[in-house]
Design a protein around this motif. Structure first.
Motif, PDB file in Angstrom:
ATOM      1  N   ASP A 248       0.821  -1.213   0.000  1.00  0.00           N
ATOM      2  CA  ASP A 248       0.000   0.000   0.000  1.00  0.00           C
ATOM      3  C   ASP A 248       0.857   1.266   0.000  1.00  0.00           C
ATOM      4  OD1 ASP A 248      -2.300  -1.527   0.035  1.00  0.00           O
ATOM      5  OD2 ASP A 248      -2.563  -1.406   2.210  1.00  0.00           O
ATOM      6  N   GLU A 251       1.144   2.835  -3.396  1.00  0.00           N
ATOM      7  CA  GLU A 251      -0.125   3.120  -4.066  1.00  0.00           C
ATOM      8  C   GLU A 251      -0.134   4.496  -4.751  1.00  0.00           C
ATOM      9  OE1 GLU A 251      -4.455   4.245  -2.345  1.00  0.00           O
ATOM     10  OE2 GLU A 251      -3.682   2.283  -1.726  1.00  0.00           O
ATOM     11  N   ILE A 252      -0.620   4.513  -5.986  1.00  0.00           N
ATOM     12  CA  ILE A 252      -0.818   5.735  -6.768  1.00  0.00           C
ATOM     13  C   ILE A 252      -2.249   5.733  -7.302  1.00  0.00           C
ATOM     14  CG2 ILE A 252      -0.183   6.952  -8.901  1.00  0.00           C
ATOM     15  CD1 ILE A 252       1.890   7.309  -6.785  1.00  0.00           C
ATOM     16  N   HIS A 253      -2.943   6.867  -7.218  1.00  0.00           N
ATOM     17  CA  HIS A 253      -4.309   6.980  -7.725  1.00  0.00           C
ATOM     18  C   HIS A 253      -4.294   6.996  -9.252  1.00  0.00           C
ATOM     19  CE1 HIS A 253      -8.501   7.846  -7.815  1.00  0.00           C
ATOM     20  NE2 HIS A 253      -8.365   9.093  -8.261  1.00  0.00           N
ATOM     21  N   THR A 254      -5.168   6.217  -9.874  1.00  0.00           N
ATOM     22  CA  THR A 254      -5.233   6.116 -11.341  1.00  0.00           C
ATOM     23  C   THR A 254      -6.656   6.418 -11.809  1.00  0.00           C
ATOM     24  OG1 THR A 254      -5.588   3.726 -11.099  1.00  0.00           O
ATOM     25  CG2 THR A 254      -3.352   4.449 -11.525  1.00  0.00           C
ATOM     26  N   PRO A 255      -7.004   7.668 -12.009  1.00  0.00           N
ATOM     27  CA  PRO A 255      -8.401   8.056 -12.239  1.00  0.00           C
ATOM     28  C   PRO A 255      -9.004   7.628 -13.564  1.00  0.00           C
ATOM     29  CG  PRO A 255      -6.927   9.936 -12.482  1.00  0.00           C
ATOM     30  CD  PRO A 255      -6.105   8.824 -11.942  1.00  0.00           C
ATOM     31  N   TYR A 256      -8.191   7.351 -14.593  1.00  0.00           N
ATOM     32  CA  TYR A 256      -8.774   7.061 -15.908  1.00  0.00           C
ATOM     33  C   TYR A 256      -8.567   5.617 -16.370  1.00  0.00           C
ATOM     34  CZ  TYR A 256      -3.984   8.657 -16.766  1.00  0.00           C
ATOM     35  OH  TYR A 256      -2.635   8.859 -16.694  1.00  0.00           O
ATOM     36  N   SER A 260      -8.827   1.851  -9.589  1.00  0.00           N
ATOM     37  CA  SER A 260      -8.689   3.162  -8.957  1.00  0.00           C
ATOM     38  C   SER A 260      -7.282   3.442  -8.459  1.00  0.00           C
ATOM     39  CB  SER A 260      -9.675   3.281  -7.787  1.00  0.00           C
ATOM     40  OG  SER A 260      -9.387   2.285  -6.802  1.00  0.00           O
ATOM     41  N   LYS A 261      -6.421   2.391  -8.361  1.00  0.00           N
ATOM     42  CA  LYS A 261      -5.070   2.600  -7.860  1.00  0.00           C
ATOM     43  C   LYS A 261      -4.117   1.571  -8.464  1.00  0.00           C
ATOM     44  CE  LYS A 261      -6.476   0.085  -3.684  1.00  0.00           C
ATOM     45  NZ  LYS A 261      -6.699   0.187  -2.221  1.00  0.00           N
ATOM     46  N   GLN A 262      -2.847   1.916  -8.428  1.00  0.00           N
ATOM     47  CA  GLN A 262      -1.818   1.084  -9.025  1.00  0.00           C
ATOM     48  C   GLN A 262      -0.611   1.087  -8.091  1.00  0.00           C
ATOM     49  OE1 GLN A 262       0.363   2.355 -12.794  1.00  0.00           O
ATOM     50  NE2 GLN A 262      -1.240   1.073 -13.688  1.00  0.00           N
ATOM     51  N   TYR A 263       0.102  -0.041  -8.053  1.00  0.00           N
ATOM     52  CA  TYR A 263       1.256  -0.176  -7.159  1.00  0.00           C
ATOM     53  C   TYR A 263       2.575  -0.285  -7.918  1.00  0.00           C
ATOM     54  CZ  TYR A 263      -2.599  -1.580  -4.123  1.00  0.00           C
ATOM     55  OH  TYR A 263      -3.801  -1.625  -3.437  1.00  0.00           O
TER      56      TYR A 263
END
Length: 378
Positions: A248, A251-256, A260-263
């Motif tokens: 965690d 974790e990076i937010h991936t809005p498109y 919703s998130k990527q590690y």
């Protein structure tokens, strides 16, 4: 790029010529990669378009990744839902970078962090330092080329956020005393990363039991590379954490995207490598890997014996299928082996020695040819 494309036949001819210029592995004794297993290649081609950077679009491939992580967990004695504690990377470099990134993100209270690791650590950790500004402190090695525990302790200070140990060093195939590093990590509340990029698919299949993985309480994360002794396709790596909260921290937010998130460090990830790794691990099973590792160790011992008959010893007794021969004028011998016979070998830094990696493509007849050519130079 031309305005008008060329024919399929011309393309295939160009590719054939390019391929013919590449080095075949049969005379390569310097690389930790080899020919992938045929079932790994077949699986790779079937999933060539799958992007694990957007796994919501490829749920079948994503399920395979979770199954691979469970198999990694079985090899590395991970008992706590391993399918939720890691992901498949491009290889050891990405895995090591990400492990250090998790260390840093978990200790944002430390303004000038440092990480202590052996002199034998892979050069990927120097990339970490260059990218992140983390200070890399390198501990000396003992006479068996394991990290010296007293040296490790001497380098730890109030800014130290983690330790690194190696299970299968690149130059000598040595295994650091992970249990002793674990004791230090637990005592001082430090993150402990184990780089088992090479050893991860060797040590579990040997007769000797090494304690280097999640069975050791203080181990926080591990690198393991299927595209080395795992016989998967390139690029196939793995990163695992003891608990999901360390993942965690990446974790990076991936809005498109469909998630919703990527590690991961890379955005696009190869689903083909996931399928390849799944296929070869399921196909070979532990029995198959024991056979592969056993054959490599047999040929390693054949080289040791043959070299010994020439009066050439090893720097250390081989722990796995990596060995360093105490050849006089090693740099000159390396050059002549390549120039006169086409053998690709490498040189260790300290001490200077002829480094050989005995991968599955090195069969008995190849060992005999190599020893004959080496004897001509000695």
């Amino acid at each position: 790029m031309e305005e008008t494309g060329i024919s399929r036949e011309e393309i295939l001819s160009i590719l054939k010529n390019a391929k013919s210029a590449d080095t075949r592995y049969e005379r390569v004794l310097s690389s930790m990669c080899t020919y992938p297993h045929e079932i790994a290649v077949l699986a790779h081609t079937q999933f060539i378009e799958a992007n694990m950077g957007d796994p919501g679009l490829f749920p079948g491939t994503y399920h395979l990744e979770k199954q691979v992580l469970k198999m990694f967990g079985s090899l590395l004695h991970h008992k706590n839902n391993p399918e939720n504690c890691g992901y498949l990377t491009t290889g050891g470099t990405e895995s090591n970078i990400q492990a250090i990134r998790s260390m840093v993100n978990g200790r944002r209270d430390i303004k000038n962090p440092n990480v202590v690791m052996p002199e034998s650590a892979h050069f990927s950790f120097d990339k970490v330092a260059d990218l992140s500004g983390v200070e890399i402190r390198k501990a000396s090695l003992d006479k068996t080329l394991k990290v010296d525990i007293d040296s490790v302790r001497s380098l730890i200070n109030e800014n130290t956020i983690g330790l690194v140990g190696i299970a299968g060093t690149t130059e000598f195939g040595q295994v650091d005393p992970i249990e002793e590093l674990s004791e230090i990590a637990l005592e001082k509340g430090l993150f402990l990363h184990v780089d088992a990029a090479f050893g991860g698919f060797v040590l579990p299949f040997m007769g000797v039991r090494y304690r280097y993985d999640f069975a050791v309480e203080g181990v926080t994360s591990m690198t393991i590379d299927p595209h080395k002794m795992g016989l998967s396709t390139i690029p196939s790596g793995g990163l695992m954490f003891r608990r999901s909260e360390y993942l965690d921290d990446l974790e990076i937010h991936t809005p498109y995207l469909s998630i919703s998130k990527q590690y991961s460090l890379t955005g696009t990830r190869s689903g083909a490598a996931v399928a390849s790794t799944y296929a070869v691990m399921r196909h070979l099973g532990k029995e198959g890997y024991r056979r592969v590792v056993g054959q490599c160790m047999e040929q390693t011992q054949n080289i040791v014996t043959g070299a010994g008959e020439m009066g050439i010893g090893t720097v250390i007794d081989p722990v796995m299928n990596v060995l360093a021969l105490r050849v006089p004028n090693a740099d000159d011998v390396r050059k002549r082996l390549l120039d006169e016979f086409g053998w690709h070998v490498s040189i260790t830094r300290n001490p200077r020695a002829l480094r050989l990696v005995v991968m599955p493509h090195i069969a008995g007849d190849i060992v005999e040819l190599f020893l004959n050519d080496l004897e001509k130079l000695i």
